[in-house]
Design a protein around this motif. Structure first.
Motif, mmCIF file in Angstrom:
data_model
loop_
_atom_site.group_PDB
_atom_site.id
_atom_site.type_symbol
_atom_site.label_atom_id
_atom_site.label_comp_id
_atom_site.label_asym_id
_atom_site.label_seq_id
_atom_site.Cartn_x
_atom_site.Cartn_y
_atom_site.Cartn_z
ATOM 1 N N VAL A 137 5.504 -18.504 77.178
ATOM 2 C CA VAL A 137 6.868 -18.307 77.669
ATOM 3 C C VAL A 137 7.885 -18.978 76.750
ATOM 4 C CG1 VAL A 137 8.438 -18.692 79.597
ATOM 5 C CG2 VAL A 137 6.069 -18.050 80.032
ATOM 6 N N VAL A 161 8.693 -16.750 73.976
ATOM 7 C CA VAL A 161 9.476 -15.621 74.492
ATOM 8 C C VAL A 161 10.938 -16.035 74.632
ATOM 9 C CG1 VAL A 161 9.859 -14.149 76.500
ATOM 10 C CG2 VAL A 161 7.531 -14.531 75.668
ATOM 11 N N PRO A 219 16.575 -10.415 77.961
ATOM 12 C CA PRO A 219 15.700 -9.242 78.064
ATOM 13 C C PRO A 219 15.177 -9.070 79.484
ATOM 14 C CG PRO A 219 15.062 -10.635 76.217
ATOM 15 C CD PRO A 219 16.111 -11.378 76.970
ATOM 16 N N SER A 265 14.209 -14.599 72.701
ATOM 17 C CA SER A 265 15.271 -14.003 73.503
ATOM 18 C C SER A 265 16.594 -14.693 73.223
ATOM 19 C CB SER A 265 14.976 -14.151 74.997
ATOM 20 O OG SER A 265 13.704 -13.655 75.297
ATOM 21 N N LEU A 288 4.473 -24.295 81.161
ATOM 22 C CA LEU A 288 3.929 -22.992 80.832
ATOM 23 C C LEU A 288 4.847 -21.896 81.369
ATOM 24 C CD1 LEU A 288 1.357 -22.804 79.305
ATOM 25 C CD2 LEU A 288 0.175 -22.150 81.390
ATOM 26 N N ILE A 289 5.467 -22.162 82.498
ATOM 27 C CA ILE A 289 6.314 -21.151 83.136
ATOM 28 C C ILE A 289 7.751 -21.257 82.650
ATOM 29 C CG2 ILE A 289 7.314 -20.455 85.318
ATOM 30 C CD1 ILE A 289 4.702 -20.946 86.613
ATOM 31 N N LEU A 290 8.287 -22.474 82.701
ATOM 32 C CA LEU A 290 9.649 -22.655 82.197
ATOM 33 C C LEU A 290 9.730 -24.002 81.513
ATOM 34 C CD1 LEU A 290 12.423 -21.359 82.016
ATOM 35 C CD2 LEU A 290 13.069 -22.630 84.048
ATOM 36 N N PRO A 341 -0.830 -11.824 81.915
ATOM 37 C CA PRO A 341 -0.384 -13.213 82.086
ATOM 38 C C PRO A 341 0.009 -13.523 83.525
ATOM 39 C CG PRO A 341 0.734 -12.150 80.237
ATOM 40 C CD PRO A 341 0.012 -11.083 80.975
ATOM 41 N N ILE A 368 8.516 -10.854 71.167
ATOM 42 C CA ILE A 368 8.548 -11.242 72.579
ATOM 43 C C ILE A 368 7.305 -10.726 73.287
ATOM 44 C CG2 ILE A 368 9.694 -10.746 74.764
ATOM 45 C CD1 ILE A 368 12.328 -11.070 73.473
ATOM 46 N N HIS A 369 6.974 -9.479 73.021
ATOM 47 C CA HIS A 369 5.842 -8.902 73.723
ATOM 48 C C HIS A 369 4.547 -9.576 73.303
ATOM 49 C CE1 HIS A 369 4.994 -5.846 76.601
ATOM 50 N NE2 HIS A 369 3.836 -5.640 76.005
ATOM 51 N N PHE A 389 4.383 -12.816 74.951
ATOM 52 C CA PHE A 389 4.183 -12.656 76.378
ATOM 53 C C PHE A 389 2.704 -12.382 76.660
ATOM 54 C CE2 PHE A 389 4.052 -9.653 80.034
ATOM 55 C CZ PHE A 389 4.237 -10.616 81.007
ATOM 56 N N GLN A 390 2.090 -11.579 75.796
ATOM 57 C CA GLN A 390 0.666 -11.305 75.961
ATOM 58 C C GLN A 390 -0.146 -12.595 75.937
ATOM 59 O OE1 GLN A 390 -0.842 -8.350 76.281
ATOM 60 N NE2 GLN A 390 0.571 -6.786 75.537
ATOM 61 N N GLN A 391 0.351 -13.543 75.149
ATOM 62 C CA GLN A 391 -0.335 -14.830 75.039
ATOM 63 C C GLN A 391 0.109 -15.783 76.121
ATOM 64 O OE1 GLN A 391 -2.502 -15.003 72.684
ATOM 65 N NE2 GLN A 391 -1.638 -14.717 70.634
ATOM 66 N N PHE A 392 1.070 -15.325 76.930
ATOM 67 C CA PHE A 392 1.655 -16.162 77.954
ATOM 68 C C PHE A 392 2.342 -17.383 77.349
ATOM 69 C CE2 PHE A 392 1.532 -18.251 82.226
ATOM 70 C CZ PHE A 392 2.372 -17.323 82.762
#
Ligand SMILES: Nc1ncnc2c1ncn2[C@@H]1O[C@H](COP(=O)(O)OP(=O)(O)OP(=O)(O)O)[C@@H](O)[C@H]1O
Ligand SMILES: Nc1ncnc2c1ncn2[C@@H]1O[C@H](COP(=O)(O)OP(=O)(O)OP(=O)(O)O)[C@@H](O)[C@H]1O
Ligand SMILES: [Mg+2]
Ligand SMILES: [Mg+2]
Lengths: 301, 202, 253, 253, 202
Positions: C218, C221, D105, C225, C34-36, A145, C209-210, C213-216
């Protein structure tokens, strides 16, 4: 009924999951004489731990790793599942036309320095342009990613990523500078050699030959469906996580491109491939397998 | 009966005590006098078995009680708990009675740091006297107290000794106290300190 | 200042709000969901994860592991730390082991546990515990070394039995160390549980979460969290802090 | 017992040897060099990694990151911990933040740092520091709460200037907490550096470990893990313990 | 000049001091007497500015020195450092001289815990008197000392006061000490404690 169960350790997000979903959804497993029990894992190493630890009968990996483990004395066998369809993408507006234009720039690589696409491209650059891609560019290795993001932002000039990320990147204004199959062909390798496949233990296959065969048949049947039938994809929409229709289609076409011909693997071509990998990736990649060990590819009747 | 036979006690290269030998019978009270820093506390700690790093030997009965030179209370437990944890046999009533004898029953449920130093010292006294000990060690038990309170504590101690008849060793700087409580007085002098002129007190 | 504004609970709420405002500002600056993503954009997916029961289920799985590992690691760590802090002979022998286990990457221990014990709950909890024990031991050992000798002597002269001595003389002195080790400990444990889960479990917050995260993704995630963080905030406010206030009462009385 | 056998250095060596014996036994029981190789079988590949200069280079990269993050996290953590431990007003405001950041995390912080700051060294060190600061703060805060009021009053009456007060009155009391936080801290930092390296750096022990782990080459994973552990053992023996002995001298004098 | 005006001081619900007002001029020595637990230390701590949680007000000069009821030394610093860190102006020689005056120059490089309690108290005294203070607070400064040492310390204090002329407040349980050092005596009595019969001493 009393069908034998096949425990599959799978990356929950991987493209294998799509195929597995189709197999389960269409009961292709039971039709082929076994029950597929899917155990989801969050990362590749996790599936390997499960396999090593005897919790999974089958996982998905590349055959280079299988060759390596065979050379270490592990009786693992490989059933082809998907061809290598990686590539190096650059932004449409980057002005980069060929590999030499990347000199002095950054390349983001998701699979690490042993990424097969990366190794093939290095060999290709050496052969076609006579320069060392690794030495003349700066590599940034990172999680898929993050490489995805860095590529889109222009933080890296080029990116080599796992194919479903590549598909997304292409849907977002990037294009193949060169595809790995082109490069492989130019290197005299067989681009039809499927890189990814189902990995089973030889002992398991020996005692459950019908399950191994069933798995191969079920996989092929699922692929036939996915190849021809757009409707079969609708059920996968959610797990594919595409942001929009363009991405969805890019993913679908990418998957279809990766479907292997189904012809028996050309072991000589595979051996050439492995030797190239051994040369470029060294023992870190292939371990003791500098040539193709006997029996990596499972031949079914 | 407590028997102390210290051939030598040193801290590193510095010898502090040499040839200190005596015994104290039940009911006897031995006062230890000497200038500051001579080795009185060291002697008491050896006798009480706290300090075992010396040449010689010490014998003493099991049930000991001690008033340290500082109060040494558990600051995280109330005054009452400071007694009852050491003497679970007392019970709440016994604890309160013991505190009452030293005049601080009203502070039973406070923490030691909420007490004045003199009050803390009295808790330490109460703790030492709460259950009839066979040996009693006291290191300057009556300092930081006003004359009236000191007198009360002295009287209390006198009573306890008369009733329970422990072998008692106590350190003091006050000749008056020594003469009043002690059956014998032992003076430490010199460097390393030795016993100087043991004489019988009243 | 207004009375209501200086009340601890009010400050607590305000402080959390300030954090949310910070988040909103950061998200606005980032301007890329996508990021935050903005906090409110997570509400709908969060509600959905709760409704489907996925989030509570994974959270429950993770919490069970955290609690088990926490209890095991704390008890083992306190015992070892006390022994090593009080007995120099034990310390000399075990110290190199402590350094080795302290610095063994979580990954190595986790993989070995999985391969030896099997891919099961026991292995997961053992792996986390083994990872955390050296941490607790290290901190408690320092506490044990700093014990007040005067009080030990008092306990010795008055022949306080070992149990009572431990409980009333030793543990209160170790309390700040235990509190520190516990707080930072539960955080470390949960972080290791995340790794343990993504390496070999098929459920739990770490797995989710993982996966996301693999799928992006956020947003997802963050949702997972934060769900654990909210639990920790509640534990902190409803259990830890009231308990600590009681234990620490003597300092401020 | 023989004198040579009770000498601290001898015990140290023996203790490490015992650990190696344990390893040999475990490897013998496992009887699978792919899962847990015998120590001697790692010597040749180790020598090779050293000769090619790969191992020293990656080790150096990782050490640089660990040192940076350690210094930053410890200084920030001690300052924050002291403030929160001494000033209840600050504590009330920052406590919820502490809980949140403590339990965020590692992955989330790391990914956000990489996404915001970019895939570079600054981001990597910032991510590790941010991960570790709350841990240090938590432990130091407990120490700050346990400070002896008597000594503070003395310093106040005699108007000791702030710097001297910090150095000679406060820090010596915090020493056991700092030692605990530092030891367990460096271990946690290095574990986070591993994650940081595999998520977004192109060198370092963590990068190498992950690389080999992907191939399931446990031997190489062990070689790289142990190389760092050896460094830590040396730091422990040559720096930390002598320093501690000096600082702790007054307790045993 | 120090001015103390305490309308009321309470710990929780318990009022300890009420209407305690006085002032002490430079060179004057005010002795504070009263039974254990009456509030002497509390009064001193308020006067010294350590305890600010009271009704009333206090004025005092900048340069204060204090002998606490317990030694309050930094156990992790040597005896000499315990002085020089508080009085960096002294230098090594000044520090040794100050220690010599209380008779423990030989312990300069030891840690406080290696000293006897009486020796620690003398370090605390030396610390208070090392640099000419404008106000001097002393809480039972001469306890835990043998009569000879106590006499020396008393003489030392007398000399210092005569030379430096600080405003001095000191708590004691000894009438003799009070009469000898003090220019005025203040007695605390009652609950809450108030000033009873201030009289002029010699
Ligand atoms: N922190 C506190 N909390 C509650 N009460 C306290 C606190 N400090 C002191 N006190 C109470 O205030 C009263 C006066 O205490 P103070 O220490 O001033 O006595 P003092 O006159 O110095 O006695 P002593 O001669 O024993 O030292 C005592 O009854 C004590 O219990
Ligand atoms: N742990 C130690 N290390 C080194 N020297 C010590 C230690 N403890 C005590 N001493 C020294 O031993 C001597 C005797 O100390 P001790 O405490 O027995 O004196 P004391 O007679 O009780 O004096 P005081 O009346 O002042 O309490 C002192 O000179 C002291 O400095
Ligand atoms: Mg003494
Ligand atoms: Mg007092």
């Amino acid at each position: 009924q009393d069908l034998p169960h096949l425990r599959a350790g799978m990356l929950a997000t991987g493209t294998v999951g799509w195929e597995a979903a189709v197999i389960k959804g269409n009961k292709l497993d039971e039709a082929n004489g076994f029950v597929l029990d899917i155990q989801d894992y969050a990362d590749n190493p996790a599936t390997r731990i499960a396999f090593e630890g005897g919790e999974a009968d089958v996982i998905v990996a590349d055959w280079i790793w299988v060759a390596r483990m065979r050379a270490e004395g592990r009786n693992y066998v490989f059933i082809p599942y998907s061809r290598a369809v990686g590539g190096l993408v650059v932004k449409d507006d980057s002005g980069i036309k060929a590999l030499p234009d990347l000199k002095g720039k950054k390349i983001g690589i998701a699979g690490g320095p042993l990424d097969k696409s990366w190794l093939i491209l290095r060999a290709y650059a050496e052969q076609e342009y006579g320069f060392d891609l690794a030495a003349e560019t700066e590599q940034v290795f990172g999680a898929p990613p993050l490489i995805f993001k860095a590529g889109l932002e222009g933080e890296t000039a080029g990116a080599i990523n796992f194919w479903h990320f590549l598909a997304k990147m292409k849907a977002k204004g990037m294009h193949d500078l060169i595809s790995v199959s082109e490069a492989a062909e130019a290197l005299g390798l067989d681009p039809d050699t499927p890189l990814l496949g189902y990995v089973l233990k030889g002992d398991y296959v020996a005692s459950n030959p019908e399950v191994a065969e069933g798995l191969a048949r079920a996989s092929r049947a699922a692929k036939e469906l996915l190849k021809s039938d757009d409707a079969a994809w609708e059920g996968l929409r959610e797990r594919m996580g595409a942001a929009d229709e363009a991405e969805f289609e890019a993913l679908r076409e990418g998957y279809r491109d990766g479907i292997p011909s189904g012809a028996p693997v050309d072991e000589a071509a595979a051996d050439r491939f492995l030797q190239l990998m051994a040369e470029l990736g060294g023992a870190e990649l292939v371990g003791k397998a500098t040539t193709l060990p006997e029996g990596v590819f499972l031949t079914l009747e | 009966m407590i028997e102390v036979d210290i051939a030598s006690k040193a801290f590193g290269a510095e010898e502090v005590l040499r040839d200190v030998r005596f015994s104290v019978a039940p009911g006897e009270v031995l006062a230890i006098l000497g200038p500051s820093g001579i080795g009185k506390s060291t002697l008491l700690r050896i006798a009480a078995g706290i300090d075992r790093d010396f040449r010689g030997k010490v014998k003493r009965p099991e049930r000991a009680a001690m008033v340290f030179q500082e109060p040494v209370l558990m600051p995280w437990r109330t005054v009452a708990e400071n007694l009852s944890l050491v003497h679970p046999g007392l019970g709440r009533d016994g604890t309160l009675a013991a505190l009452d004898r030293v005049g601080i029953a009203d502070k039973a449920d406070q923490f030691p740091r909420q007490l004045s130093l003199g009050q803390q010292r009295r808790v330490a006294l109460a703790r030492a006297m709460a259950e009839a000990p066979e040996v009693l060690f006291m290191d300057e038990p009556f300092v930081s107290l006003d004359p009236d309170t000191a007198e009360e504590m002295l009287a209390l101690t006198e009573r306890l000794i008369a009733e329970v008849r422990p072998a008692t060793l106590f350190v003091t700087h006050s000749e008056a106290e020594a003469r009043r409580l002690a059956t014998r007085i032992l003076r430490l002098t010199g460097r390393p300190a030795t016993i100087s002129v043991p004489k019988t007190g009243g | 200042m207004n009375d209501a504004l200086t009340h601890p609970a009010a400050i607590r709420v305000l402080s959390v709000l300030a954090l949310v405002v910070l988040w909103i500002a950061a998200a606005a600056v980032t301007a890329d969901p996508l990021i935050l993503p903005q906090p409110w954009s997570l509400l709908a997916p969060f509600a959905q994860e709760v409704e489907t029961g996925r989030l509570p289920w994974h959270l429950w799985k993770t919490l069970t592991r955290v609690i088990w590992a926490f209890v095991l690691a704390m008890s083992l760590g306190v015992v070892l730390g006390l022994l090593m802090g009080r007995l120099p002979a034990v310390d000399r022998w075990l110290d190199p082991w402590l350094v080795v286990f302290l610095n063994l990457p979580a990954l190595v221990l986790i993989v070995l546990c999985y391969l030896w014990i099997g891919l099961n709950e026991t292995a997961a909890i053992a792996a986390v515990t083994l990872n955390k024990v050296p941490n607790v031991t290290t901190i408690i050992r320092e506490g044990a070394r700093a014990l007040d000798p005067g009080l030990s002597e008092m306990a010795q002269v008055f022949r306080m039995p070992a149990g009572r001595r431990l409980r009333h003389v030793v543990l209160p002195q170790l309390a700040p160390f235990i509190a520190g080790a516990a707080r930072s400990g539960i955080a470390v444990i949960w972080k290791i549980v995340l790794v343990v889960e993504f390496l070999g479990r098929s459920n739990g917050i770490g797995f989710q979460i993982h996966l996301h995260f693999q799928q992006f993704a956020v947003g997802m995630v963050l949702i997972y969290s934060l769900s654990f963080i909210v639990v920790m905030l509640l534990v902190e406010w409803l259990v830890l802090q009231p308990f600590e206030r009681r234990v620490r009462h003597w300092r401020t009385a």
